[in-house]
Scaffold this motif. Structure first.
Motif, PDB file in Angstrom:
ATOM      1  N   ILE A  51     -34.520  37.838 -31.964  1.00 61.30           N
ATOM      2  CA  ILE A  51     -35.021  38.768 -30.946  1.00 61.30           C
ATOM      3  C   ILE A  51     -35.315  38.082 -29.617  1.00 61.30           C
ATOM      4  N   SER A  52     -35.845  36.866 -29.640  1.00 65.64           N
ATOM      5  CA  SER A  52     -36.323  36.229 -28.401  1.00 65.64           C
ATOM      6  C   SER A  52     -35.256  36.096 -27.325  1.00 65.64           C
ATOM      7  N   PRO A  53     -33.993  35.724 -27.635  1.00 62.37           N
ATOM      8  CA  PRO A  53     -33.014  35.636 -26.549  1.00 62.37           C
ATOM      9  C   PRO A  53     -32.685  36.995 -25.933  1.00 62.37           C
ATOM     10  N   LEU A  54     -32.854  38.071 -26.695  1.00 61.69           N
ATOM     11  CA  LEU A  54     -32.619  39.411 -26.146  1.00 61.69           C
ATOM     12  C   LEU A  54     -33.738  39.788 -25.189  1.00 61.69           C
ATOM     13  N   ALA A  55     -34.981  39.493 -25.570  1.00 62.72           N
ATOM     14  CA  ALA A  55     -36.110  39.780 -24.688  1.00 62.72           C
ATOM     15  C   ALA A  55     -36.009  38.990 -23.394  1.00 62.72           C
ATOM     16  N   GLN A  56     -35.591  37.727 -23.509  1.00 64.74           N
ATOM     17  CA  GLN A  56     -35.463  36.869 -22.326  1.00 64.74           C
ATOM     18  C   GLN A  56     -34.397  37.365 -21.365  1.00 64.74           C
ATOM     19  N   ASN A  57     -33.436  38.143 -21.871  1.00 61.36           N
ATOM     20  CA  ASN A  57     -32.337  38.641 -21.032  1.00 61.36           C
ATOM     21  C   ASN A  57     -32.396  40.158 -20.836  1.00 61.36           C
ATOM     22  N   ASN A  58     -33.589  40.738 -21.066  1.00 63.74           N
ATOM     23  CA  ASN A  58     -33.834  42.159 -20.789  1.00 63.74           C
ATOM     24  C   ASN A  58     -32.886  43.097 -21.532  1.00 63.74           C
ATOM     25  N   ILE A  59     -32.581  42.757 -22.783  1.00 62.75           N
ATOM     26  CA  ILE A  59     -31.747  43.621 -23.623  1.00 62.75           C
ATOM     27  C   ILE A  59     -32.664  44.390 -24.566  1.00 62.75           C
ATOM     28  N   GLY A  60     -32.662  45.715 -24.440  1.00 59.66           N
ATOM     29  CA  GLY A  60     -33.546  46.547 -25.244  1.00 59.66           C
ATOM     30  C   GLY A  60     -33.041  46.716 -26.663  1.00 59.66           C
ATOM     31  N   ASN A  72     -22.195  43.300 -26.611  1.00 65.68           N
ATOM     32  CA  ASN A  72     -21.485  42.023 -26.497  1.00 65.68           C
ATOM     33  C   ASN A  72     -22.372  40.926 -25.914  1.00 65.68           C
ATOM     34  N   LEU A  73     -23.178  41.284 -24.921  1.00 66.99           N
ATOM     35  CA  LEU A  73     -24.091  40.301 -24.330  1.00 66.99           C
ATOM     36  C   LEU A  73     -25.131  39.862 -25.355  1.00 66.99           C
ATOM     37  N   ALA A  74     -25.608  40.799 -26.155  1.00 68.12           N
ATOM     38  CA  ALA A  74     -26.568  40.454 -27.203  1.00 68.12           C
ATOM     39  C   ALA A  74     -25.945  39.495 -28.216  1.00 68.12           C
ATOM     40  N   ILE A  75     -24.692  39.768 -28.600  1.00 68.49           N
ATOM     41  CA  ILE A  75     -23.981  38.880 -29.532  1.00 68.49           C
ATOM     42  C   ILE A  75     -23.929  37.460 -28.968  1.00 68.49           C
ATOM     43  N   GLU A  76     -23.559  37.330 -27.699  1.00 71.87           N
ATOM     44  CA  GLU A  76     -23.464  35.997 -27.077  1.00 71.87           C
ATOM     45  C   GLU A  76     -24.785  35.254 -27.157  1.00 71.87           C
ATOM     46  N   HIS A  77     -25.878  35.914 -26.771  1.00 71.64           N
ATOM     47  CA  HIS A  77     -27.173  35.231 -26.729  1.00 71.64           C
ATOM     48  C   HIS A  77     -27.672  34.864 -28.127  1.00 71.64           C
ATOM     49  N   ILE A  78     -27.477  35.761 -29.088  1.00 69.67           N
ATOM     50  CA  ILE A  78     -27.885  35.451 -30.459  1.00 69.67           C
ATOM     51  C   ILE A  78     -27.056  34.299 -31.005  1.00 69.67           C
ATOM     52  N   TYR A  79     -25.739  34.374 -30.790  1.00 66.48           N
ATOM     53  CA  TYR A  79     -24.851  33.318 -31.287  1.00 66.48           C
ATOM     54  C   TYR A  79     -25.271  31.957 -30.744  1.00 66.48           C
ATOM     55  N   HIS A  80     -25.454  31.851 -29.439  1.00 65.62           N
ATOM     56  CA  HIS A  80     -25.763  30.552 -28.833  1.00 65.62           C
ATOM     57  C   HIS A  80     -27.149  30.048 -29.247  1.00 65.62           C
TER      58      HIS A  80
END
Length: 450
Positions: free
Chosen positions: A406-415, A438-446
């Motif tokens: 969850i944290s990378p999504l919160a950091q990138n303003n993804i609800g 797709n943006l959420a996938i990228e941040h979670i993956y990395h």
């Protein structure tokens, strides 16, 4: 003993056939070969299955078919010419293509199923002809002759249990058995096709019936990846994963297998090896039972799918009202609509659907019925919905995984619209807007793999 399935891209041309034959020569344990119909030779090409669908449509509409029958035969002839196989050896294939339009069918559904199935059927015959021409003993195994029986549903067939006994009764010798994928035979001798993942299903059924040591599935990718290469650049190649990891990821869009296609192999605890026909020396990805599995990473893969929609309901004191959910389920039952998930709060309920079973008209009628019956204070249909699956056997015994998701999504303003952790504790499901997936996938993956 191994059952080996080759996809359409692996059998699209003479050059690809040659690669397949070299693969068969490399391992004498490869005894049963499942063929797909010839796929595209290049991006602008037409698959043989699509040509057959066009042929079936022209037949139904009683329009001229000579152009499409010539195109179909030329696809098989081109492959035969690559090996110096004389055209007269393909006479039965040519006659079958030309005479399909004159056969009698119970209805147009069975007509379409039979036409489509002949892409695999004729390719299996061609494979057997070429192998014998090259001095490799091979036999075409007709599903009707050995009793590959399926249910009486033209384009959504299910294998019948007696098929496994019929497979077990077959004798394996030093010759290769060439079996067409994608279809079976009903008890009244009609061709019926599987709905999705057709040749994959055939391979899994044969693997179970023959008690194979391994089911090799050759395609056009080097491995199964931890994320979609179109979303994440150069994603991690998974060397080994479990059945249930694959099933969880397939649910959210992993495209190597449809999640139901390999169930027979899973039921028989058969190891599945996904490999690339064009790079057969690479190990590919092993799919194995959960017992004694040691995960290499905390997370095995991340996937998303936008085939979902949701209905949000708000009603004050909803949790106190007896029978609210029962009334909702009765409405869904009347419309023959299944739901995927139903996360809830004390005053709120969200029902998530697979959109493939819905039309705009059905959505409108369904919402009107729910509103009239349940009288919610607020109701909203959400068409802009995607589900993300984060999956890994390594997640089960580790604390803090959800925070790392969850944290990378919160950091990138993804609800996040919904969070659900499976009872097995090997998966986390998230609901987001389609535009964010797709943006959420990228941040979670990395966050897990960088």
């Amino acid at each position: 003993m191994k059952v080996v399935k080759f996809g359409g891209s692996s059998l699209a041309s003479g050059q690809q056939f040659e690669k397949v034959i070299n693969i068969l020569r490399q391992d004498q344990n490869r005894k049963v070969i499942v063929t797909s119909a010839p796929g595209k030779r290049e991006e602008t090409d037409t698959k043989v299955t699509d040509l057959l669908i066009n042929y079936a449509t022209l037949t139904i509409e009683t329009k001229p078919t000579n152009i499409v029958t010539e195109q179909l035969f030329n696809r098989y002839l081109e492959i035969a010419n690559h090996f110096g196989l004389e055209e007269d050896k393909l006479q039965t294939i040519k006659e079958k293509i030309e005479n399909l339009q004159y056969e009698k069918f119970e209805n147009n559904d069975y007509l379409m199923a039979s036409f489509k199935a002949h892409g695999e059927r004729l390719n299996a015959k061609l494979m057997a002809l070429i192998l014998n021409h090259l001095g490799i003993r091979a036999r075409f195994l007709d599903p009707e002759k050995f009793g590959f029986y399926v249910s009486d549903s033209a384009n959504n067939a299910q294998v019948l249990d007696e098929t496994y006994a019929n497979i077990e009764a077959l004798n394996l010798t030093d010759e290769l058995l060439i079996v067409p994928g994608f279809f079976g035979i009903t008890k009244d001798h009609k061709i019926a096709t599987f709905s999705r993942g057709g040749s994959d299903i055939t391979g899994a059924i044969l693997s179970k019936g023959f008690h194979a040591s391994c089911y090799e599935n050759f395609t056009d990718v080097d491995a199964i990846y931890a994320a979609n290469p179109n979303t994440v650049k150069n994603p991690y190649a998974i060397t080994k994963m479990t059945y249930r990891e694959l099933r969880e990821l397939s649910y959210a869009g992993f495209s190597v297998f449809h999640d139901e296609a390999i169930i027979p192999a899973i039921e028989a605890n058969i190891t599945i090896n996904v490999k690339n026909t064009n790079h057969s020396e690479l190990p590919g990805t092993l799919i194995v039972p959960e017992a004694n599995f040691e995960p290499e990473n905390l997370v095995t893969g991340v996937a998303s799918s936008d085939r979902f929609a949701a209905l949000y309901l708000h009603r004050y004191l909803l949790n106190k009202e007896v029978g609210f959910t029962l009334k909702l389920l009765e409405i869904l039952y009347r419309y023959n609509v299944s739901y995927e998930h139903m996360p809830s709060g004390i005053d709120d309920l969200t029902i998530i659907f697979d959109k493939s079973q819905l039309t705009n008209f059905k959505i409108k009628q369904l919402c009107q019925d729910i509103k009239a019956t349940l009288q919610p204070d607020e109701m909203q249909w959400i068409n802009d919905y995607a589900i993300i699956m984060v999956v890994g056997e390594g997640m089960r015994d580790n604390i803090g995984v959800l925070d790392r998701v969850i944290s990378p999504l919160a950091q990138n303003n993804i609800g996040i619209h919904m969070i659900n952790q499976g009872a097995s504790r090997i998966s986390v499901m998230l609901g987001t807007r389609q535009a964010d997936a797709n943006l959420a996938i990228e941040h979670i993956y990395h966050n897990f793999f960088s």
